[in-house]
Design a protein around this motif. Structure first.
Motif, PDB file in Angstrom:
ATOM      1  N   VAL A  18       1.076  -1.100  -0.123  1.00 35.28           N
ATOM      2  CA  VAL A  18      -0.014  -0.460  -0.097  1.00 35.28           C
ATOM      3  C   VAL A  18       0.751   1.096   0.524  1.00 35.28           C
ATOM      4  O   VAL A  18       0.543   2.138  -1.156  1.00 35.28           O
ATOM      5  CB  VAL A  18      -0.852  -0.130   1.162  1.00 35.28           C
ATOM      6  N   LEU A  19       1.683   1.443   0.605  1.00 35.93           N
ATOM      7  CA  LEU A  19       2.541   2.591   1.152  1.00 35.93           C
ATOM      8  C   LEU A  19       4.260   2.368  -0.403  1.00 35.93           C
ATOM      9  O   LEU A  19       4.798   3.614  -0.536  1.00 35.93           O
ATOM     10  CB  LEU A  19       3.394   2.221   2.456  1.00 35.93           C
ATOM     11  N   LYS A  20       3.592   1.329  -1.393  1.00 40.30           N
ATOM     12  CA  LYS A  20       5.101   1.810  -2.034  1.00 40.30           C
ATOM     13  C   LYS A  20       4.232   2.265  -3.195  1.00 40.30           C
ATOM     14  O   LYS A  20       3.929   3.197  -3.813  1.00 40.30           O
ATOM     15  CB  LYS A  20       5.730   0.178  -2.520  1.00 40.30           C
ATOM     16  N   ASP A  21       2.708   1.887  -3.831  1.00 44.75           N
ATOM     17  CA  ASP A  21       1.697   2.184  -4.761  1.00 44.75           C
ATOM     18  C   ASP A  21       1.224   3.615  -4.291  1.00 44.75           C
ATOM     19  O   ASP A  21       0.711   3.851  -5.669  1.00 44.75           O
ATOM     20  CB  ASP A  21       1.034   1.179  -4.587  1.00 44.75           C
ATOM     21  N   VAL A  22       1.200   4.476  -3.110  1.00 44.88           N
ATOM     22  CA  VAL A  22       0.379   5.233  -2.542  1.00 44.88           C
ATOM     23  C   VAL A  22       0.814   6.699  -3.305  1.00 44.88           C
ATOM     24  O   VAL A  22       2.328   6.692  -2.932  1.00 44.88           O
ATOM     25  CB  VAL A  22       0.052   5.762  -1.816  1.00 44.88           C
ATOM     26  N   LYS A  23       0.968   7.630  -4.110  1.00 41.79           N
ATOM     27  CA  LYS A  23       1.354   8.576  -4.477  1.00 41.79           C
ATOM     28  C   LYS A  23       1.002   9.546  -4.085  1.00 41.79           C
ATOM     29  O   LYS A  23       1.405  10.976  -3.495  1.00 41.79           O
ATOM     30  CB  LYS A  23       1.872   8.310  -5.815  1.00 41.79           C
ATOM     31  N   THR A  24      -0.540   9.570  -3.459  1.00 37.03           N
ATOM     32  CA  THR A  24      -0.819  11.014  -3.126  1.00 37.03           C
ATOM     33  C   THR A  24      -1.932  10.778  -2.036  1.00 37.03           C
ATOM     34  O   THR A  24      -2.738   9.589  -1.942  1.00 37.03           O
ATOM     35  CB  THR A  24      -2.124  11.420  -4.469  1.00 37.03           C
ATOM     36  N   ILE A  25      -2.592  11.464  -1.037  1.00 34.77           N
ATOM     37  CA  ILE A  25      -2.830  11.585  -0.284  1.00 34.77           C
ATOM     38  C   ILE A  25      -3.938  12.611  -0.071  1.00 34.77           C
ATOM     39  O   ILE A  25      -3.250  13.793  -0.137  1.00 34.77           O
ATOM     40  CB  ILE A  25      -1.809  10.864   0.885  1.00 34.77           C
TER      41      ILE A  25
END
Length: 173
Positions: A18-25
């Motif tokens: 999840v943390l590798k795939d996420v770019k925008t939060i």
């Protein structure tokens, strides 16, 4: 996610992915107050390369850590990969519904925030859900920034009381 005796358990591989795939939060409940956990988490996550879009109707239109604060998820200029909730557990259901509606991929509830029904609804809609965890803490834990002494402070030493900043050490040719 598995619930064992009321405790939430997450596979480290899933959290890492999840943390590798996420770019925008989208950070719902982001605060302008530097002493609030959401401010520090936003600053940290930006430093790790994430684009963090603050969401808080109280500060809508103002700038927080270089990003314009939005009133709600629907007013964001793009669809975030993850919605990070810094609100009370009872405030989660409408935020989860909005995260589903806008097409977010992950619904993340901060430490102390848990809403099983909203989580089940989000999972049924295809979102990955994490509850009662902090992405800042998980990032540090999973990507080697939190060591066996607590935090990797970038210091090295072979003698008690002696330390050298790694940044100074690395600056040498």
């Amino acid at each position: 996610m598995s619930i064992e005796g009321g405790d939430l358990r997450y596979d480290d591989g899933m959290l890492r992915m999840v943390l590798k795939d996420v770019k925008t939060i989208a950070m719902v409940g982001a605060s302008m107050n530097e002493m609030r956990p959401s401010y520090f988490a936003m600053l940290y996550l930006q430093g790790k390369g994430f684009r963090v879009l603050p969401v808080n109707p109280r500060y809508a239109g103002q700038t927080l850590l270089g990003e314009v604060v939005h009133a709600d998820l629907a007013s964001l200029p793009l669809v975030p990969d993850m919605v990070d909730i810094f609100r009370k557990s009872e405030d989660v259901p409408p935020i989860a519904d909005e995260a589903i509606r806008i097409g977010a991929k992950v619904l993340w509830m901060q430490l102390g925030v848990r809403h099983d029904e909203a989580a089940a609804k989000a999972e049924a809609a295809g979102l990955k859900v994490v509850m009662n965890r902090c992405p800042k803490i998980e990032y540090g834990r999973l990507f080697g920034e939190i060591g066996w002494l607590g935090v990797n402070r970038g210091m090295i030493s072979s003698k008690k009381g002696q330390a050298m900043q790694l940044s100074k050490f690395r600056a040498r040719p």
